[in-house]
Motif scaffolding. Structure first.
Motif: not given
Length: 329
Positions: A261-277
């Motif tokens: 529905x809404x593709x993640x940007x490259x930056x979102x993929x890279x920062x997902x581990x940090x946002x999980x924290x």
């Protein structure tokens, strides 16, 4: 028990009359919930939930209620508040701020599989997109500024290992929040608390094939990064509750459904581990706060903080990258 304020049939009928919803046929207190008084209301025109707000004030409530109204009117399955002839959706019942909203069908799925996660992920993305043009603004009130204010108050209650983990993670999140890459993340209204008990499903075609019927309990909502909302969900829907470990299959399906529905940007993929924290930290801090520094006359029964301490330790030790299901560099 979640009926903290008694509502009489006459009081409920007065509100129904004001909203032109017809004659009251049934009024039943709802035992679930820990913050507000809730009643099932059946009447001539349908089935609803009446909520009396025990913590939030009449000044705080319009953001949450108008957001629900906005999303419902754009086809997102959330309880829509009912308005009177003047368009008002916030009322007073038994001396408390109150609203009456549509009742969602079904029940909770507390042991989800990949099928449930896919539905939640796709609906979450649609909700984010639908909220883009919502005119009101309120920050995530349990975000970084709140962590910075509360963490120093919590440190005296913790052992050295816990205090070190908490201060280290807060410093990491402060550094992240100050970065340009974080500032570029897309954002808008988020649910911020979309755990398994805030989503409803009803039986569908075939055994175990429940259909998602809606999201509810928007009373921690605010404007923040969409990625944080996704991380909150992954940390509840896609983990082993005994040890906090992320379950690869569910997490991958959840993110893929979101991206349909809404593709993640490259930056979102890279920062997902940090946002999980960050999402793990948010709920560890709030549970520590509710345990050690409860609000005066709070109705809240504190959850065990150790669960999200385990989740945070897992996310730090084993960062998860959604593109490949591997540890992020």
């Amino acid at each position: 028990m979640a009926v903290f304020t008694e509502v009489s049939a006459a009081q409920a009928q007065a509100l129904l009359d004001h909203l032109s919803l017809g004659r009251l046929t049934s009024l039943r207190g709802i035992g679930a919930g820990i913050e507000n008084t809730n009643y099932f209301v059946d009447c001539e025109h349908g089935h609803y939930v009446l909520t009396l707000f025990e913590r939030l004030t009449a000044e705080q409530l319009p953001f949450y209620l108008r957001l629900m109204q906005h999303l419902a009117q754009r086809g997102i399955p959330v309880p829509e508040p009912h308005a009177d002839a003047a368009g008002e959706i916030l009322f007073e019942v038994a001396g408390k701020p109150a609203a009456i909203v549509d009742r969602l069908h079904g029940g909770h799925q507390l042991a989800p599989d990949a099928f449930h996660c896919a539905q939640v992920g796709a609906t979450l993305a649609r909700m984010h997109l639908a909220g883009q043009d919502f005119a009101m603004h309120q920050p995530n009130l349990r975000g970084l500024a709140w962590w910075q204010r509360v963490v120093p108050q919590l440190l005296p209650f913790l052992d050295a290992g816990q205090a070190g983990l908490l201060t280290s993670e807060l410093a990491y999140q402060e550094q992240l929040a100050a970065s340009a890459r974080y500032a570029d993340l897309p954002r808008g209204p988020i649910h911020a608390d979309l755990f398994r008990d805030n989503v409803m499903f009803e039986p569908g075609e075939g055994p175990g094939r429940e259909r998602l019927t809606g999201f509810f309990d928007f009373y921690f909502a605010g404007v923040d990064t969409w990625l944080f909302d996704l991380a909150v969900c992954l940390n509840d829907w896609c983990i082993d509750l005994t040890d906090g470990r992320l379950i690869e299959e569910r997490a991958s399906v959840f993110v893929a459904a979101y991206e349909s529905e809404r593709p993640l940007s490259g930056a979102e993929h890279r920062l997902l581990p940090a946002l999980l924290r960050a999402a793990a930290l948010r709920f560890w801090v709030s549970r520590l706060y509710d345990l050690h520094l409860p609000r005066e006359a709070s109705l809240l029964k504190a959850h065990d903080p150790s669960h999200f301490e385990r989740v945070l330790r897992e996310r730090r030790a084993k960062p998860w990258h959604a593109l490949h299901g591997e540890a992020a560099e």
